[in-house]
Scaffold this active site. Structure first.
Site, mmCIF file in Angstrom:
data_model
loop_
_atom_site.group_PDB
_atom_site.id
_atom_site.type_symbol
_atom_site.label_atom_id
_atom_site.label_comp_id
_atom_site.label_asym_id
_atom_site.label_seq_id
_atom_site.Cartn_x
_atom_site.Cartn_y
_atom_site.Cartn_z
ATOM 1 N N LYS A 142 0.807 -1.215 0.000
ATOM 2 C CA LYS A 142 0.000 0.000 0.000
ATOM 3 C C LYS A 142 0.845 1.273 0.000
ATOM 4 C CE LYS A 142 -4.083 -0.623 0.662
ATOM 5 N NZ LYS A 142 -5.276 -1.062 -0.106
ATOM 6 N N ASP A 143 2.150 1.148 0.280
ATOM 7 C CA ASP A 143 3.030 2.330 0.165
ATOM 8 C C ASP A 143 2.927 2.933 -1.226
ATOM 9 O OD1 ASP A 143 3.950 1.683 2.665
ATOM 10 O OD2 ASP A 143 5.975 1.127 2.033
#
Ligand SMILES: Cc1ncc(COP(=O)(O)O)c(C=O)c1O
Length: 459
Positions: free
Chosen positions: A48-49
């Site tokens: 999700k970064d």
């Protein structure tokens, strides 16, 4: 010689370019090759970064986010982590709203990076004012210069995976990939990767992994958003009770549901057999692949994406007590209490004497059960089951007839310490279940079906 990464200006420059690792022991009975895209190598330890940074940078470009502003997001933890890294490096305040089923570790880690956390109840509908969606929206209205990325509907989410994760997978498999398997939450990962891969080779199969309690699979197969599919579940990060805009159903070839238990057990197995200490949804993704392995052939090249790192789940799937409390570890069943231990987190579904017969039918359907203990102020004084409801209806009773007028004699009550063999020998032909009284004086239902399952387990 592997290339040594160049020095970078900030931690944000290390997002992406994660390794692909072959699955060996656990893939022995899966046709073809199985590769894992291990996303915990991102600096926030999850895939999700990638989308967090993309949402922030797109908002900076068009002025939705301005210097010194506040980012507010509802997150299961991992998006919050990516946003936290971006917020620290770029100088924003970050507020995360999280549901109370998320692990404490995830919350602590976010706090460590300076985020403010609002914990919201899980078991409320998305439009309830206390839900983590609604609280984020409200705070966004109240706090000046705040930006609500809204990972569910913000298409920068899936674009991030179209621009980075998809091309990496294509390159790492040298275009040989035939199947891509991944858990689906907001839908950003699957839709972005699927779009890229299908543009390269439309034959690549895209399989989304869903949970029991989520709407995706049924919606994909029938076009029906069925609220009956929605109920609480334990797996974190995948499955939804809404249809996020980021899920592009047209790019997904199949959804497969995985139980909380099977996902948890596969997560533990990946650690012990492959040395991959992964988050819960990674176990679900791998288990989903196992359930669909009959669709693969010797030339299949399957990539399963593992979303995050297991360190955030040490108090959960990697904790034996936590697993045992949920009945996820198979243990010998000697007593009535052992046999109902898997239900310890669930309330007993019952009905009151003065309710109408129609309520009983609704409850039986909703919970997929076949009998309901009947209660009044003195305790459990009867039972209604499918057969007595059918007989009542066939004898002309209306749906508004009171439960007390149709109920049968109450279920026998046994203590949790009663040996299972004794319960089985005492149960009558006409009785379908007994009530088990726990040490805490709560009651669980033990059906003949449960007894059969319990006695067929190796003791
Ligand atoms: C652990 C975990 N697994 C899976 C997912 C699902 O990914 P996506 O939201 O891209 O569908 C998420 C998303 O939050 C996650 O945190």
């Amino acid at each position: 010689m592997p290339t040594v990464p160049s020095p970078v200006q900030t931690i944000l420059d290390t997002i992406g370019n994660t390794p692909m690792v072959k699955i060996n022991r656990m893939a022995q009975d899966i046709p073809g090759e199985v590769w894992a895209k291990v996303e915990y190598f991102n600096p926030g330890h999850s895939t999700k970064d990638r989308m967090a940074l993309k949402m922030v940078e797109e908002a900076e470009k068009d002025g939705r986010l301005q210097p010194g502003g506040t980012i507010i997001e509802c997150t299961s933890g991992n998006t919050g982590m990516g946003l936290a890294l971006a917020a620290v490096v770029k100088g924003y305040r970050l507020i995360c709203t999280m549901s109370d089923k998320q692990s404490k570790e995830k919350m602590d880690v976010l706090r460590a990076l300076g985020a403010e956390i609002y914990v919201c109840p899980t078991h409320v509908s998305p439009d309830h004012p206390d839900s983590y969606y609604s609280v984020a929206r409200r705070l966004n209205g109240e706090i000046p210069h705040s930006f609500f990325p809204n990972q569910y509907d913000n298409l920068d989410n899936r674009d991030a995976h179209y621009e980075s994760t998809g091309p990496e997978i294509w390159e790492q498999t040298q275009g040989r990939i035939t199947h891509f398997v991944v858990g689906v939450g907001t839908g950003g990962t699957i839709s972005g990767v699927a779009k890229y891969l299908k543009e390269k080779n439309p034959k690549i199969q895209i399989w989304g992994i869903d949970t029991y309690g989520s709407v995706f699979k049924k919606y994909h197969e029938t076009g029906v958003f069925d609220e009956n599919e929605i109920y609480g579940y334990i797996t974190e990060g995948i499955g939804e009770d809404i249809l996020p805009k980021n899920v592009d159903f047209s790019l997904i070839d199949a959804f497969e549901k995985v139980t909380d238990k099977d996902g948890a057990l596969a997560t533990r197995e990946l650690a012990r057999k492959e040395g991959l200490l992964l988050g819960y949804s990674s176990g679900s993704a791998f288990q989903g692949l196992r359930q669909l392995k009959h669709l693969l052939g010797p030339n299949s090249v399957t990539v399963v994406l593992f979303h995050d790192h297991g360190s955030r789940y040490v108090g959960k799937v990697f904790n034996d007590d936590w697993m045992r409390e949920r009945g996820f570890l198979q243990e010998p069943i000697h007593t009535a209490g052992d046999a109902v231990s898997t239900q310890s987190h669930l309330p007993l579904v019952s009905i009151a004497t003065e309710e109408p017969l129609s309520n009983a039918i609704v409850l039986l359907k909703k919970y997929g059960i076949s009998q309901l203990p009947v209660r009044d102020v003195t305790g459990y004084i009867g039972v209604v089951d499918e057969s007595c409801l059918l007989i009542a209806l066939s004898q002309g009773k209306g749906l508004d007839a009171l439960i007390r007028s149709v109920m049968k004699a109450p279920l026998k009550i046994v203590s949790a310490s009663t040996p299972l063999a004794e319960v089985i020998s005492r149960i009558g032909k006409e009785e379908n279940a007994v009530l088990v009284e726990t040490k805490e004086h709560t009651f669980r239902i033990l059906t003949k079906h449960d007894m059969l399952l319990a006695t067929s387990l190796p003791l």
